[in-house]
Design an enzyme around this catalytic site. Structure first.
Site, PDB file in Angstrom:
ATOM      1  N   HIS A 275      26.018  30.360  38.798  1.00 32.30           N
ATOM      2  CA  HIS A 275      26.661  31.044  37.737  1.00 32.30           C
ATOM      3  C   HIS A 275      28.267  30.067  37.682  1.00 32.30           C
ATOM      4  CE1 HIS A 275      29.405  32.117  34.548  1.00 32.30           C
ATOM      5  NE2 HIS A 275      28.313  33.042  34.032  1.00 32.30           N
TER       6      HIS A 275
ATOM      7  N   ALA B  37      41.258  28.555  46.497  1.00 31.56           N
ATOM      8  CA  ALA B  37      41.336  29.639  45.205  1.00 31.56           C
ATOM      9  C   ALA B  37      41.459  28.975  44.542  1.00 31.56           C
ATOM     10  CB  ALA B  37      42.548  30.461  45.866  1.00 31.56           C
ATOM     11  N   GLY B  38      40.793  27.481  44.963  1.00 29.56           N
ATOM     12  CA  GLY B  38      40.825  26.713  42.931  1.00 29.56           C
ATOM     13  C   GLY B  38      41.514  26.785  42.257  1.00 29.56           C
TER      14      GLY B  38
END
Lengths: 297, 297
Positions: free
Chosen positions: B81, B170-171
């Protein structure tokens, strides 16, 4: 939380001040909401809808009943609706988190307490009935207030609770437990009332129709329509959609269609579960899929 | 009471222990209910549904987000996803007693707090978007986590809140406010998937259909049916019944009928109001006529 509804019918529909005084007795029970008061001058009767926690509703109802009995004198009461006492009928309806059996216990407990406190005869009806012949409200009320004194002299007229003596001022009270009742009308696009009459006879229990349907035909002169006016007395046994679709196909034989329907007053959310399942064809639909269900503790 | 829903999508769908640890961060917020956790191993992603008072939900969500950022390392994340960060998307949904504008304020406040606390870039989307081109989630997420470092170097990639520096572990997080989304599937009695495809194109916004419908055709091999799989993204603008009846008449041109429908997850009660009005032909029907509405304070 266990939630109980109670819909007392009291024999005062004209004196607004008196009705206000009677309703003021609810102020000590803030958890019990008064959802509706419907007073009818012709009937000289008010129908009050109470909703709240199962432990608070009977207490609030007792206060309301004693206040009504204090202020209503049946010796002077006149009205077009049948009645047997100042507090005429008190049905308890289980709404949430409880079974009918529990509502029956509450109704009987309430009846005994009211009977002893007010010194009046109490009859139990519907699910709370102690005798089969007292299930039907109309049967219990037969003879009305005016026939009560004689009734109390007969063995078959003895009350289920309270005192067996005639109380001329208050009369008697009929207490019961029943499923929620849905008042539902189907308006047909015709002025021919005989069509509403014949369809009412087709869907109602008394004349061969669905078990939990009471119905009659009514002319709606202002609208230029006729109406099948119904009480759906058990939506689990006879769901709303089945009655509507039956009326639709029965009307179609006369080339008549449904103009609109009316839901009078309140319905439990559970009655709409089957409506969604049927019309949206969602066999698995459950009220647990409604977000608000999770806000009800 | 103002009631808010929040449906965070976090980038962990495989390690049950880690998901449990992240969910444990909710224990300090007893008024916020976790209605559902849906973890997908292929996606390596969990969708969590929180419901509660509007003042408590953002606090609970902050605790959950920080716990997730603590335990998820995007440098090692793989899944089918699209995602841009450990806490990928956080939509806030007004459910009761509040307007969208208020949910937007809450979303932006939450985003600023999360960005500063976790040291990550925050992008606002849908109703909370500060730039028109960031309304659509897919547009904001384009390039995903892998493209984030480059994106942050470009003027058009600057975050709406938090820090503009790349946080490799963490992005970033995309925060927004939107109406409730209803996942609704219509299963057709045929094995010809092209019929589901052509009907999906007929009802969905992208190809000329209803404004608030996203749809695609899916083969249901086990059931021997095909499905029009939909997201109804605004049931006020495009109500459920209109989509179902459109699919019904479009399917009928192929001699195909609706076998059944599926409601996936939750729906607000308000989406059913129009269903009852349409199918039962009660133009005046209102949720105030549902008893349980009066139990919601």
């Amino acid at each position: 939380m266990k939630v109980l509804e109670c819909i007392p019918n009291i024999s005062e529909g004209r004196d607004k001040g008196k009705i206000e005084e009677i309703l003021a007795s609810l102020k000590d029970f803030p958890s019990v909401k008064c959802l509706n008061v419907s007073s009818d001058e012709d009937h000289n009767r008010s129908v009050i809808t109470l909703l709240g926690p199962a432990d608070a509703v009977p207490k609030a109802m007792l206060a309301l009943a004693l206040a009504a009995i204090d202020r209503i004198d049946m010796r002077r009461h006149q009205g077009s609706h049948p009645r047997i006492g100042a507090v005429d009928v008190v049905p308890f309806v289980p709404i949430r988190g409880m079974e009918m059996a529990e509502a029956v216990e509450i109704a009987r407990g309430f009846g005994r307490e009211l009977g002893d406190n007010a010194g009046i005869p109490i009859y139990f009806y519907e699910a709370a009935a102690l005798r089969e012949e007292r299930r039907n409200l109309a049967d219990v009320r037969r003879g009305q207030y005016e026939g009560l004194q004689e009734k109390l002299k007969r063995p078959e007229g003895q009350p289920d609770a309270g005192v067996a003596a005639f109380n001329p001022k208050a009369g008697a009270t009929i207490v019961g437990a029943r499923p929620p009742l849905i008042a539902f009308n189907v308006n047909l696009r015709t002025t021919d009332k005989s069509i509403a009459d014949v369809i009412a006879r087709a869907v109602r229990h008394k004349t061969g129709g669905y078990k939990a349907v009471k119905a009659m035909g009514v002319a709606l002169k202002d609208k230029g329509m006729v109406q099948v006016s119904m009480n759906l007395v058990n939506f689990n046994e006879t769901p709303i959609h089945r009655v509507v679709e039956t009326i639709r196909f029965e009307a179609s034989r006369y080339g008549v269609s449904i103009a609109e329907c009316e839901l009078i007053g309140l319905t439990p959310m559970a009655a709409l579960e089957e409506v969604v399942r049927f019309y949206l064809q969602i066999p698995e639909f459950s009220l647990d899929q409604v977000i608000e269900t999770h806000l009800l503790s």
